[in-house]
Design a protein around this motif. Structure first.
Motif, PDB file in Angstrom:
ATOM      1  N   GLY A 210       0.818  -1.200   0.000  1.00 29.05           N
ATOM      2  CA  GLY A 210       0.000   0.000   0.000  1.00 29.05           C
ATOM      3  C   GLY A 210       0.850   1.248   0.000  1.00 29.05           C
ATOM      4  N   ARG A 211       0.347   2.297   0.645  1.00 30.79           N
ATOM      5  CA  ARG A 211       1.074   3.561   0.728  1.00 30.79           C
ATOM      6  C   ARG A 211       0.802   4.178   2.088  1.00 30.79           C
ATOM      7  NH1 ARG A 211      -2.727   7.546   0.177  1.00 30.79           N
ATOM      8  NH2 ARG A 211      -4.667   6.977  -0.885  1.00 30.79           N
ATOM      9  N   ILE A 212       1.721   5.002   2.554  1.00 34.98           N
ATOM     10  CA  ILE A 212       1.518   5.698   3.810  1.00 34.98           C
ATOM     11  C   ILE A 212       0.779   7.001   3.539  1.00 34.98           C
ATOM     12  CG2 ILE A 212       3.747   6.912   3.740  1.00 34.98           C
ATOM     13  CD1 ILE A 212       3.866   6.485   6.821  1.00 34.98           C
ATOM     14  N   GLN A 213      -0.119   7.358   4.415  1.00 34.25           N
ATOM     15  CA  GLN A 213      -0.904   8.570   4.198  1.00 34.25           C
ATOM     16  C   GLN A 213      -1.121   9.325   5.510  1.00 34.25           C
ATOM     17  OE1 GLN A 213      -4.641   7.122   2.575  1.00 34.25           O
ATOM     18  NE2 GLN A 213      -5.558   6.910   4.597  1.00 34.25           N
ATOM     19  N   SER A 214      -1.374  10.611   5.382  1.00 29.98           N
ATOM     20  CA  SER A 214      -1.745  11.441   6.523  1.00 29.98           C
ATOM     21  C   SER A 214      -3.208  11.818   6.380  1.00 29.98           C
ATOM     22  CB  SER A 214      -0.867  12.694   6.597  1.00 29.98           C
ATOM     23  OG  SER A 214      -1.031  13.498   5.436  1.00 29.98           O
ATOM     24  N   ARG A 215      -3.857  12.006   7.531  1.00 30.85           N
ATOM     25  CA  ARG A 215      -5.294  12.296   7.512  1.00 30.85           C
ATOM     26  C   ARG A 215      -5.635  13.183   8.697  1.00 30.85           C
ATOM     27  NH1 ARG A 215      -9.016   9.604  10.405  1.00 30.85           N
ATOM     28  NH2 ARG A 215      -7.571   7.856  10.713  1.00 30.85           N
ATOM     29  N   GLU A 216      -6.312  14.292   8.425  1.00 34.25           N
ATOM     30  CA  GLU A 216      -6.735  15.178   9.500  1.00 34.25           C
ATOM     31  C   GLU A 216      -8.127  14.768   9.995  1.00 34.25           C
ATOM     32  OE1 GLU A 216      -6.498  19.191   8.103  1.00 34.25           O
ATOM     33  OE2 GLU A 216      -4.387  19.376   8.636  1.00 34.25           O
ATOM     34  N   TYR A 217      -8.320  14.897  11.301  1.00 38.91           N
ATOM     35  CA  TYR A 217      -9.623  14.585  11.884  1.00 38.91           C
ATOM     36  C   TYR A 217      -9.850  15.453  13.114  1.00 38.91           C
ATOM     37  CZ  TYR A 217      -7.191  11.946  15.532  1.00 38.91           C
ATOM     38  OH  TYR A 217      -6.383  11.580  16.582  1.00 38.91           O
ATOM     39  N   LYS A 218     -11.099  15.540  13.544  1.00 41.03           N
ATOM     40  CA  LYS A 218     -11.441  16.311  14.735  1.00 41.03           C
ATOM     41  C   LYS A 218     -11.617  15.378  15.922  1.00 41.03           C
ATOM     42  CE  LYS A 218     -13.557  20.578  13.022  1.00 41.03           C
ATOM     43  NZ  LYS A 218     -14.766  21.442  13.060  1.00 41.03           N
ATOM     44  N   LYS A 219     -10.853  15.649  16.981  1.00 41.30           N
ATOM     45  CA  LYS A 219     -10.980  14.902  18.222  1.00 41.30           C
ATOM     46  C   LYS A 219     -11.931  15.659  19.135  1.00 41.30           C
ATOM     47  CE  LYS A 219      -9.943  12.098  21.643  1.00 41.30           C
ATOM     48  NZ  LYS A 219     -10.305  10.656  21.659  1.00 41.30           N
ATOM     49  N   LYS A 220     -13.056  15.028  19.489  1.00 40.44           N
ATOM     50  CA  LYS A 220     -14.044  15.668  20.345  1.00 40.44           C
ATOM     51  C   LYS A 220     -13.826  15.249  21.798  1.00 40.44           C
ATOM     52  CE  LYS A 220     -17.570  16.025  16.749  1.00 40.44           C
ATOM     53  NZ  LYS A 220     -18.967  15.699  16.332  1.00 40.44           N
ATOM     54  N   PHE A 221     -13.984  16.203  22.712  1.00 41.76           N
ATOM     55  CA  PHE A 221     -13.786  15.956  24.127  1.00 41.76           C
ATOM     56  C   PHE A 221     -15.121  15.995  24.877  1.00 41.76           C
ATOM     57  CE2 PHE A 221      -9.933  17.965  22.441  1.00 41.76           C
ATOM     58  CZ  PHE A 221      -8.990  16.996  22.767  1.00 41.76           C
TER      59      PHE A 221
ATOM     60  N   ASP B 189     -16.122  17.818  27.219  1.00 42.29           N
ATOM     61  CA  ASP B 189     -16.651  19.148  27.540  1.00 42.29           C
ATOM     62  C   ASP B 189     -17.260  19.851  26.334  1.00 42.29           C
ATOM     63  OD1 ASP B 189     -14.430  19.738  26.066  1.00 42.29           O
ATOM     64  OD2 ASP B 189     -13.405  20.899  27.618  1.00 42.29           O
ATOM     65  N   GLY B 190     -17.324  19.138  25.199  1.00 42.15           N
ATOM     66  CA  GLY B 190     -17.935  19.704  24.005  1.00 42.15           C
ATOM     67  C   GLY B 190     -16.970  20.379  23.055  1.00 42.15           C
ATOM     68  N   THR B 191     -15.714  20.557  23.478  1.00 43.25           N
ATOM     69  CA  THR B 191     -14.712  21.170  22.611  1.00 43.25           C
ATOM     70  C   THR B 191     -14.123  20.123  21.672  1.00 43.25           C
ATOM     71  OG1 THR B 191     -12.934  20.797  24.211  1.00 43.25           O
ATOM     72  CG2 THR B 191     -14.168  22.884  24.363  1.00 43.25           C
ATOM     73  N   SER B 192     -13.413  20.584  20.668  1.00 42.43           N
ATOM     74  CA  SER B 192     -12.772  19.683  19.717  1.00 42.43           C
ATOM     75  C   SER B 192     -11.405  20.232  19.324  1.00 42.43           C
ATOM     76  CB  SER B 192     -13.638  19.490  18.468  1.00 42.43           C
ATOM     77  OG  SER B 192     -13.808  20.711  17.789  1.00 42.43           O
TER      78      SER B 192
END
Length: 221
Positions: A176-187, A189-192
């Motif tokens: 395969g191939r190596i890849q980067s991926r952005e995501y939102k981590k939710k906490f 307390d409602g913040t991300s």
């Protein structure tokens, strides 16, 4: 790029080519040898640029210093290590350089990974926002000195449906191939927080169930 198929690191091999996106930063020193990190941009056919963390020894850049904007070819391995952040373990994924070439005249992108390892966590099947089947895998790949790298992988479509059926301890081969991926981590307390994940996107997956896996190290939680 130079073929490394006959070397002893065949169970974990990566070949990438791209453009250096950041200046070198000191990482650590081991037995008097300093190591540095930088970000390599590898463009996909779609135009999206994966930004991959790279680690390199001072020995490989002593005569040819690297500069932001340089295009390089790298042969090496995917390495992982745990870092404690706010009392929690974080898995860091880097490309460990064994050979590096610079070429100002030829500008191109390459991204190829081969892994031979063992499934060390149960596969997690899910569906993408666009309705495509996805399966997350964690692969343990042995290396020298009785150590292992725990490498996150992701399968798509039919590969995902097949990967879902695999049992922990199954020996598998991945291309395969190596890849980067952005995501939102939710906490709670409602913040991300916007974070970046690194994983191997699987193009080919093959099972070898003849050799069971014996876990000798404690896998991170």
């Amino acid at each position: 790029m130079k073929n490394t198929a006959d070397n002893i690191y065949e169970t974990n091999k990566i070949m990438i080519a791209g453009q250096i996106k950041s200046s070198l930063q000191f990482s650590h020193k081991t037995y008097g040898e300093a190591f540095y990190t930088f970000v390599l941009g590898v463009e996909r056919r779609s135009g999206y640029v994966d930004e991959i963390n790279v680690m390199i020894s001072e020995r490989l850049i002593y005569e040819t210093p690297l500069q932001t904007g340089d295009f390089v070819e790298i042969t090496g391995q995917i390495r992982t290590y745990n870092e404690t952040v706010d009392g929690k373990n974080k898995l860091n994924v880097v490309v460990f350089v064994r050979e590096i070439l610079t070429n100002e005249d030829v500008v191109y992108y390459e991204n190829y990974v081969f892994l031979e390892g063992f499934l060390c966590k149960s596969p997690i099947k899910r569906t993408s926002p666009l309705g495509r089947d996805i399966c997350d895998l964690m692969i343990a790949v042995n290396r020298m000195y009785n150590k292992s790298d725990y490498i996150p992988c992701i399968a798509w479509g039919r590969n995902a449906n097949y990967a879902e059926t695999l049992e922990v301890g199954t020996k598998i081969y991945i291309e395969g191939r190596i890849q980067s991926r952005e995501y939102k981590k939710k906490f709670d307390d409602g913040t991300s927080e916007l974070r970046k994940a690194f994983e191997v996107s699987i193009l080919k997956l093959e099972e070898d169930s003849e050799e069971p896996w014996d876990e000798e190290e404690t896998l991170f939680e």
